[in-house]
Design a protein around this motif. Structure first.
Motif, PDB file in Angstrom:
ATOM      1  N   PRO A  32       0.806  -1.225   0.000  1.00  0.00           N
ATOM      2  CA  PRO A  32       0.000   0.000   0.000  1.00  0.00           C
ATOM      3  C   PRO A  32       0.834   1.267   0.000  1.00  0.00           C
ATOM      4  CG  PRO A  32      -0.053  -1.044   2.168  1.00  0.00           C
ATOM      5  CD  PRO A  32       0.603  -2.016   1.230  1.00  0.00           C
ATOM      6  N   ASN A  33       2.108   1.137   0.383  1.00  0.00           N
ATOM      7  CA  ASN A  33       2.979   2.310   0.356  1.00  0.00           C
ATOM      8  C   ASN A  33       3.613   2.542  -1.001  1.00  0.00           C
ATOM      9  OD1 ASN A  33       2.670   2.943   3.157  1.00  0.00           O
ATOM     10  ND2 ASN A  33       3.971   1.173   3.622  1.00  0.00           N
ATOM     11  N   ASN A  34       3.435   1.596  -1.911  1.00  0.00           N
ATOM     12  CA  ASN A  34       3.989   1.721  -3.259  1.00  0.00           C
ATOM     13  C   ASN A  34       2.952   1.261  -4.275  1.00  0.00           C
ATOM     14  OD1 ASN A  34       7.036   2.373  -2.796  1.00  0.00           O
ATOM     15  ND2 ASN A  34       6.588   0.688  -1.376  1.00  0.00           N
ATOM     16  N   PRO A  35       1.893   2.008  -4.441  1.00  0.00           N
ATOM     17  CA  PRO A  35       0.810   1.568  -5.323  1.00  0.00           C
ATOM     18  C   PRO A  35       1.259   1.460  -6.768  1.00  0.00           C
ATOM     19  CG  PRO A  35       0.525   3.859  -4.689  1.00  0.00           C
ATOM     20  CD  PRO A  35       1.634   3.329  -3.861  1.00  0.00           C
ATOM     21  N   GLU A  36       0.765   0.409  -7.425  1.00  0.00           N
ATOM     22  CA  GLU A  36       1.125   0.179  -8.808  1.00  0.00           C
ATOM     23  C   GLU A  36      -0.086   0.282  -9.735  1.00  0.00           C
ATOM     24  OE1 GLU A  36       4.627  -3.020  -7.580  1.00  0.00           O
ATOM     25  OE2 GLU A  36       2.977  -3.630  -8.862  1.00  0.00           O
ATOM     26  N   SER A  37      -1.251   0.537  -9.175  1.00  0.00           N
ATOM     27  CA  SER A  37      -2.451   0.518  -9.988  1.00  0.00           C
ATOM     28  C   SER A  37      -2.724   1.855 -10.650  1.00  0.00           C
ATOM     29  CB  SER A  37      -3.655   0.120  -9.137  1.00  0.00           C
ATOM     30  OG  SER A  37      -3.895   1.105  -8.148  1.00  0.00           O
ATOM     31  N   SER A  38      -1.949   2.872 -10.345  1.00  0.00           N
ATOM     32  CA  SER A  38      -2.168   4.167 -10.948  1.00  0.00           C
ATOM     33  C   SER A  38      -0.835   4.863 -11.152  1.00  0.00           C
ATOM     34  CB  SER A  38      -3.092   5.022 -10.075  1.00  0.00           C
ATOM     35  OG  SER A  38      -3.445   6.199 -10.767  1.00  0.00           O
ATOM     36  N   THR A  39      -0.898   5.956 -11.884  1.00  0.00           N
ATOM     37  CA  THR A  39       0.289   6.763 -12.148  1.00  0.00           C
ATOM     38  C   THR A  39      -0.092   8.225 -12.009  1.00  0.00           C
ATOM     39  OG1 THR A  39      -0.185   6.982 -14.508  1.00  0.00           O
ATOM     40  CG2 THR A  39       1.119   5.054 -13.826  1.00  0.00           C
ATOM     41  N   THR A  40       0.899   9.082 -11.978  1.00  0.00           N
ATOM     42  CA  THR A  40       0.608  10.509 -11.929  1.00  0.00           C
ATOM     43  C   THR A  40      -0.156  10.938 -13.173  1.00  0.00           C
ATOM     44  OG1 THR A  40       2.793  10.955 -12.870  1.00  0.00           O
ATOM     45  CG2 THR A  40       2.592  11.080 -10.474  1.00  0.00           C
ATOM     46  N   ALA A  41       0.199  10.361 -14.314  1.00  0.00           N
ATOM     47  CA  ALA A  41      -0.443  10.748 -15.572  1.00  0.00           C
ATOM     48  C   ALA A  41      -1.914  10.354 -15.606  1.00  0.00           C
ATOM     49  CB  ALA A  41       0.289  10.123 -16.756  1.00  0.00           C
ATOM     50  N   PHE A  42      -2.274   9.272 -14.933  1.00  0.00           N
ATOM     51  CA  PHE A  42      -3.680   8.863 -14.908  1.00  0.00           C
ATOM     52  C   PHE A  42      -4.469   9.592 -13.826  1.00  0.00           C
ATOM     53  CE2 PHE A  42      -7.226   6.208 -13.532  1.00  0.00           C
ATOM     54  CZ  PHE A  42      -7.864   5.969 -14.738  1.00  0.00           C
ATOM     55  N   THR A  43      -3.838   9.815 -12.690  1.00  0.00           N
ATOM     56  CA  THR A  43      -4.559  10.350 -11.540  1.00  0.00           C
ATOM     57  C   THR A  43      -4.769  11.853 -11.634  1.00  0.00           C
ATOM     58  OG1 THR A  43      -3.548   8.602 -10.217  1.00  0.00           O
ATOM     59  CG2 THR A  43      -4.636  10.362  -9.017  1.00  0.00           C
ATOM     60  N   LEU A  44      -3.839  12.578 -12.234  1.00  0.00           N
ATOM     61  CA  LEU A  44      -3.965  14.034 -12.315  1.00  0.00           C
ATOM     62  C   LEU A  44      -5.264  14.468 -12.991  1.00  0.00           C
ATOM     63  CD1 LEU A  44      -2.906  16.911 -11.958  1.00  0.00           C
ATOM     64  CD2 LEU A  44      -1.600  16.612 -14.090  1.00  0.00           C
ATOM     65  N   PRO A  45      -5.622  13.942 -14.161  1.00  0.00           N
ATOM     66  CA  PRO A  45      -6.860  14.412 -14.794  1.00  0.00           C
ATOM     67  C   PRO A  45      -8.110  14.039 -14.010  1.00  0.00           C
ATOM     68  CG  PRO A  45      -5.975  12.548 -15.999  1.00  0.00           C
ATOM     69  CD  PRO A  45      -4.915  12.966 -15.027  1.00  0.00           C
ATOM     70  N   VAL A  46      -8.064  12.927 -13.285  1.00  0.00           N
ATOM     71  CA  VAL A  46      -9.212  12.557 -12.457  1.00  0.00           C
ATOM     72  C   VAL A  46      -9.394  13.594 -11.349  1.00  0.00           C
ATOM     73  CG1 VAL A  46     -10.197  10.789 -10.952  1.00  0.00           C
ATOM     74  CG2 VAL A  46      -8.923  10.113 -12.992  1.00  0.00           C
ATOM     75  N   ALA A  47      -8.288  14.040 -10.757  1.00  0.00           N
ATOM     76  CA  ALA A  47      -8.357  15.072  -9.722  1.00  0.00           C
ATOM     77  C   ALA A  47      -8.895  16.378 -10.294  1.00  0.00           C
ATOM     78  CB  ALA A  47      -6.976  15.285  -9.108  1.00  0.00           C
ATOM     79  N   GLU A  48      -8.411  16.760 -11.477  1.00  0.00           N
ATOM     80  CA  GLU A  48      -8.886  18.001 -12.097  1.00  0.00           C
ATOM     81  C   GLU A  48     -10.380  17.925 -12.388  1.00  0.00           C
ATOM     82  OE1 GLU A  48      -4.740  19.455 -14.315  1.00  0.00           O
ATOM     83  OE2 GLU A  48      -6.289  18.426 -15.475  1.00  0.00           O
ATOM     84  N   ALA A  49     -10.827  16.771 -12.864  1.00  0.00           N
ATOM     85  CA  ALA A  49     -12.246  16.604 -13.158  1.00  0.00           C
ATOM     86  C   ALA A  49     -13.072  16.604 -11.878  1.00  0.00           C
ATOM     87  CB  ALA A  49     -12.483  15.317 -13.945  1.00  0.00           C
ATOM     88  N   SER A  50     -12.537  16.056 -10.789  1.00  0.00           N
ATOM     89  CA  SER A  50     -13.256  16.061  -9.512  1.00  0.00           C
ATOM     90  C   SER A  50     -13.484  17.482  -9.024  1.00  0.00           C
ATOM     91  CB  SER A  50     -12.478  15.269  -8.456  1.00  0.00           C
ATOM     92  OG  SER A  50     -12.440  13.902  -8.757  1.00  0.00           O
TER      93      SER A  50
END
Length: 503
Positions: A32-50
């Motif tokens: 859990p301290n080293n997640p592999e299911s996401s990346t900065t490139a995937f998570t950033l737009p989700v945050a912006e959309a939120s």
């Protein structure tokens, strides 16, 4: 920023409607301290959309009513709580969820992962968007979790609340930290098409940072003028570049399944309605009509039935709560189905005209060099251009025009002119920001129409209010779910209690 990113990575926008924070869905066999299911490139737009969903839908409807842009249609009832000022924590629980459990959690993931990846520009963007979100939270609720926020995975499920003024000071530190991280070298790793707001243009992120600081300082103009003045003067000393005309910072929505504008998706297509159950408020309709302002056609659709077809007419603010049935929505003006509540309507974080209005006010107060009258005229011009009325602005701002800068009047009159023009331009574009500025300038308690550009004589909002004695609302209430589960939460007062920067 007006860049075409509608054709790239748009399917990521759908994620915000169907998932929670990306890093909460890790495989149990992964560290859990080293997640592999996401990346900065995937998570950033989700945050912006939120953030866009929170601004445009969760808080956008409430603040559209409180700004007296919109009012409850006679034949519906779901928004009466906003019209008669009886809204409570139930109406803001989703916004709180989008802010903390989604946007800020995702931005924390982006920041932590960027530090691990050695990509400081991703880290800077995550910090700036976090600062933007926290300012919105303070402006809506005042005291909010800040220092102890987002520590749930470390066992702190009951964060303490921080004073709004202290959070504001922390936001300046966050912006400064982000500016120090930005790497403009040709070898730097930048966000790309996944950055809906800027497309990875780090020079634009610097302008965003400076403009956000200007907004943060200007919000304190009445509460802490010496702090605001010193901060703005330091921006000028540092040679800060601000967002300019034509550089609207926005999340575009291409339309189609799961990619619709949040307000349209949440209140039109999802509910299966033929349109919003919202009419135009006479407060703003009468203003547009009295001034002969052509932008009314950008912000509102004229009636299509009844006795006023093709001519804009609204409903007196608050009258819609007195009855249901009767007058069809189509008999009066509604928010534009082309520009404001369309499947492809963008959600704006900061507009070029807002930046210019902020600069004009700073100049008028003597905190920034330059001509306030000139910058004001540029801001109004940009607001008209934004609405597709470029050629009309000069007639309004020139000698004898309805929006001429009152150089011969008092400073209070000049500041009022700037503030009212900002209120007009932000209609349906950024209702949350407009509500903050409306409260800072105390529009709806003090402006009576006598000798003022803004006539509120048609406003009857709040006549049935039960939470604040019909005073113009000055805050939101904390969600019931937060108050009932977090013993460290600040108790709810009432919606007439001002946030910290209101004087």
């Amino acid at each position: 920023m007006k860049i075409d990113i509608r054709k790239i990575a748009v399917t990521l926008l759908a994620v915000v409607f169907v998932t929670t924070a990306c890093d909460d869905t890790l495989d149990i066999n992964q560290d859990p301290n080293n997640p592999e299911s996401s990346t900065t490139a995937f998570t950033l737009p989700v945050a912006e959309a939120s953030i866009a969903v929170m601004m445009n839908l969760d808080l956008g409807i409430m603040t559209g009513f409180l700004n007296q842009y919109w009012t409850q249609a006679f034949q519906a009832s779901q928004y009466q709580v906003y019209d008669n000022y009886t809204y409570n924590g139930n109406q803001t629980s989703t916004a709180w969820l989008h802010a903390y459990a989604w946007a800020l959690e995702d931005l924390k993931f982006v920041r932590d992962q960027a530090i691990e990846d050695g990509t400081p520009n991703y880290e800077a963007v995550s910090i700036l968007l976090s600062a933007y979100t926290y300012q919105m939270l303070v402006d809506v609720w005042d005291e909010v979790p800040f220092d102890e926020a987002l520590q749930g995975k470390d066992g702190n499920l009951n964060p303490s609340y921080d004073d709004g003024q202290e959070v504001y000071d922390g936001l300046i530190n966050m912006v400064d930290e982000a500016l120090a991280l930005i790497d403009l070298s040709p070898t730097a790793i930048n966000p790309g098409s996944e950055d809906f707001l800027m497309g990875g243009d780090m020079n634009m992120w610097i302008k965003f940072a400076n403009t956000l600081k200007l907004r943060i300082y200007m919000r304190q103009a009445l509460a802490r003028p010496s702090v605001a003045q010193a901060g703005i003067q330091q921006l000028e000393t540092d040679g800060a570049a601000f967002i300019e005309a034509g550089e609207d910072v926005m999340v575009p929505f291409p339309g189609g399944s799961n990619n619709e504008n949040p307000l349209y998706r949440g209140d039109v297509s999802t509910l299966g309605l033929s349109g919003l159950n919202i009419n135009a408020s006479n407060t703003i309709i009468n203003f547009f009509n009295a001034q002969g302002d052509p932008r009314i056609d950008f912000y509102f659709d004229a009636p299509t039935t009844g006795t006023s077809v093709g001519t804009h007419v609204g409903i007196n603010q608050g009258d819609g709560v007195t009855q249901t049935g009767g007058t069809p929505i189509s008999d009066t003006s509604i928010p534009s189905s082309t520009n404001i509540v369309a499947p492809t309507s963008s959600v704006y974080f900061i507009n070029g005209f807002e930046s210019l209005f902020l600069q004009a006010e700073a100049q008028e107060r003597g905190w920034l060099s330059g001509s306030a009258a000139t910058t004001y005229a540029e801001a109004v011009q940009e607001a008209f251009t934004f609405a597709g009325m470029t050629a009309s602005a000069a007639a309004f701002t020139g000698a004898g025009g309805n929006y001429e800068y009152p150089t011969g009047g008092s400073q209070a009159e000049r500041l009022e002119m700037i503030a009212i023009q900002k209120w007009i331009a932000l209609c349906g574009i950024n209702n949350v920001e407009s509500w903050a500025e409306s409260r800072r300038n105390n529009y709806f308690n003090n402006v009576t129409g006598a000798g003022s550009l803004l006539d509120l004589s048609q406003s009857s909002a709040g006549t049935g209010a039960s939470l604040n004695g019909s005073q113009f609302p000055l805050r939101a209430l904390y969600p019931v779910s937060e108050i009932s589960t977090n013993p460290n939460a600040t108790p709810n007062g009432n919606i007439g209690d001002g946030v910290w920067w209101i004087q």
